[in-house]
Design an enzyme around this catalytic site. Structure first.
Site: not given
Lengths: 553, 87
Positions: A184, A286, A322, A411, A435, A482
């Site tokens: 984070h 997103r 997406r 991914e 990912d 991305c």
């Protein structure tokens, strides 16, 4: 002088005194009170009042939405039901600390038992409880420290709640002992362009007030630097600021090759900031924000309103949206309510949409309607595609609903390895490096203990990116990046060398990436990519490329 | 004791923020206010009490007020519960 090392995020350099984030408090002992109930009650009265007052004044300073949350927390500290609960425990012989701890825990258990949205509020109670106990014990309250002078924050890792309260104007840099490049803290640092070095062993042994130089481009922390070193660091900071001030223009290599720099956005709120940073469009929009916290999917009309607003902001530009990416770290009950042992390997992304095809169709219908009324160039892509057949499934539905440009996220290693066949069907590919790294290294990106594996510089990950890049070049199909990797300036050059035709990142990172791309030609980028691919580890890949990029340093 | 039965409008139920608004209003009233859901009654001026009822969107709750000006106060508190603070 001594030196600590970790993983640098971005290229920033900072100089200043450190301030440590206090550790969480231990659970108060269950020993009986030695001063009697009356004295314990008086201690509680004072601690509750002072804590409530402290939280309220922090709220006033923060303002806006944060103030509402903090006001609610202050009311918890003042709460009459809590107070009677604490008093009962004190009358039974508990210390003030223990009584407060147990009373709050009782309420917390109750919220957790209710579940859902209420359970998420349980952390608010923890925060209030820790603050009261800290005051009773005369130790600093856990949480983000405040200071009148700018400081370098040292923490184990930062939680979202901490960063919401962090006064970024005062923070020169972040150093964490835990957490990898996708923690984070790292995400926050990239988003806000804060100098950060994460995963620094020994960082927690630094004392408050110690002067350090934090160099994110090398991942090196110089503890107690000499005057010479400090001057040199300050000169670098100035030079960087001047470089960032170059006029905004399209992303390009030194030889003029255009590499569009696009923005990753999580809602329509970020549109202005993206345009201000010089984003040439949106590389990843997103859509989860439309669905999270909802018990059922939003209607076509509701979604259409949001998409129209987004497209209006990027008139004449490319916008890649997406489709809903739910599951794993972003569960949505109406899509997949089953408990899964390994949600990252479960019914997520396009797999979940396929199981509820009406949600996918509604979303694409809303996007198609918004696109018809706009002159933005709308592209749609499917998340978590792992087979050629899935690619065909998504592209067919998108075309059927009037969306001309439909592509897939790469991914999963299987999609990278079969990129030539996937790109024969898909209009484009966009590589999600976070990912892709997680699946290539088989290391859960949410798990701190394996965070050292989560490094997009890993040659195995880069080789897969190269597969997609070659397939795109052979078929004349665009290949975007991305993931967070595109926000790492030097890695961005490597990705271009591997065949990426556009880069999408947090808007705050665009400036650094733009100036880095402008330093190198395509031939150099290809040479960097070869050097990285030839390495055995992410560390040696980074070093090899750095040696080529900064000869003599 | 005057009471009012209300259906809660906030789309996430009475979590921190809507609960805070409601408890604040109840605390300011100066007379005891109680909130009941499914047989459990709490002091409405206690945010933790209110949150612990686990009140969800569309749940039916009963507000009870003792003392002068009960009707006016009930109107005011009802309005808070029938507003969707999450909208």
């Amino acid at each position: 002088m001594s030196v600590l090392t970790g993983v640098g995020i971005g290229r920033g350099v900072a100089v200043g005194p450190i301030l440590r984030m206090p550790e969480p408090l231990p659970e108060p002992d269950t020993i009986a009170s030695t001063i009697g109930p009356d004295s314990e009650r008086e201690r509680v009265t004072n601690a509750l009042a002072a804590t409530a007052e402290d939280i309220r004044s922090r709220g006033e300073r923060a303002g806006g939405k944060a103030q509402e949350v903090l006001d609610a927390q202050a009311m918890m500290a003042d709460d009459p039901t809590l107070r009677s609960d604490i008093d009962v425990r004190i009358d039974n012989g508990a210390t003030a600390e223990r009584a407060v701890f147990e009373a709050f825990n009782g309420f917390k258990e109750m919220l957790l038992a209710i579940g859902g949205y209420m359970a998420e509020r349980a952390t608010d109670l923890d925060d209030v409880s820790q603050r009261i106990i800290a005051r009773l014990s005369g130790v600093p309250a856990p949480g983000v420290p405040t200071s009148d002078v700018p400081f370098v924050l040292v923490a184990r890792d930062l939680a979202p709640a901490d960063t919401a309260l962090l006064d970024l104007d005062r923070v020169l840099a972040l150093i964490t002992s835990d957490g990898g490049p996708t923690s984070h803290t790292a995400i926050l640092a990239r988003e806000k362009s804060i100098t950060a070095v994460v995963g620094v062993v020994g960082a927690l042994s630094l004392d408050d007030g110690t002067n350090v130089i934090v160099d994110a481009s090398t991942g090196i922390i110089t503890v107690g630097p000499s005057v010479d070193q400090t001057e040199k660091a300050k000169a670098t900071i100035l030079e960087r600021a001047q470089r960032a001030a170059v006029p905004i223009g399209p992303g390009a290599l030194a030889d003029g090759t255009h590499i569009p720099l696009l923005a990753n956005l999580g809602s329509v709120d970020g549109v202005d900031a993206a345009l201000a940073a010089g984003a040439e469009g949106v590389g990843l929009f997103r859509t989860e924000f439309l669905f999270l916290d909802a018990k059922s999917a939003p209607t076509v009309a509701q979604q259409y309103t949001h998409y129209s607003k987004l497209l209006r902001g990027f008139s004449g530009k490319k916008v890649v949206v997406r489709a809903l990416d739910a599951g794993a770290d972003k569960p949505l009950s109406f899509l997949n309510d089953a408990h899964e042992e390994n949600p990252a390997l479960g019914l997520r992304g396009l797999r979940a949409l396929r199981a509820s095809e009406h949600i996918l169709r509604d979303q694409l219908t809303a996007l198609s309607r918004a696109a018809q009324e706009s002159d933005a160039d709308l592209w749609v892509m499917a998340p978590m595609v792992s087979t050629v057949e899935e690619t065909k499934y998504f592209v067919d539905i998108a075309h059927e609903l009037g969306l001309a440009t439909a592509g897939v996220m790469v991914e999963v290693p299987s999609s990278a390895l079969l990129a030539d066949r996937i790109l024969a069907i898909a209009g484009f590919a966009s590589i999600g490096t976070n990912d892709l790294t997680q699946y290539t290294l088989a290391a859960d990106r949410m798990l701190g203990t394996v965070s050292s594996f989560q490094d997009p510089w890993h040659p195995a990950v880069l080789r897969l990116v190269g597969e997609v890049g070659s397939a795109g070049a052979a078929l004349g199909k665009p290949v975007g990046i991305c993931g967070e990797a595109a926000a790492d300036p030097l890695l961005a050059v490597v990705l271009v060398g591997l065949g990426a035709t556009s880069l999408s990142m947090s808007p705050a990172a665009i400036g650094d990436v733009r100036s880095e791309l402008a330093r190198f030609t395509r031939d150099q980028a290809v040479a960097f990519a070869q050097a990285a691919l030839a390495a055995d580890s992410p560390q040696s890949a980074r070093e090899a490329v750095r040696a080529l990029a900064e000869p003599g340093s | 004791m005057p009471t009012r039965t209300v259906v809660v409008a906030s789309s996430h139920g009475l979590h921190a923020r809507p609960a805070a608004l409601f408890s604040q209003a109840a605390a300011k009233a100066g007379v005891p206010v109680q909130l009941t859901k499914g047989g459990k009654t709490v002091n409405a001026a206690s945010i933790l009490g209110v949150i612990s009822l686990g009140i969800d969107h569309n749940d039916e709750v009963v507000i009870s007020v003792d003392g002068d000006g009960a009707d006016e106060l009930l109107d005011q508190l009802t309005e808070l519960l029938t507003t969707d603070h999450d909208a």
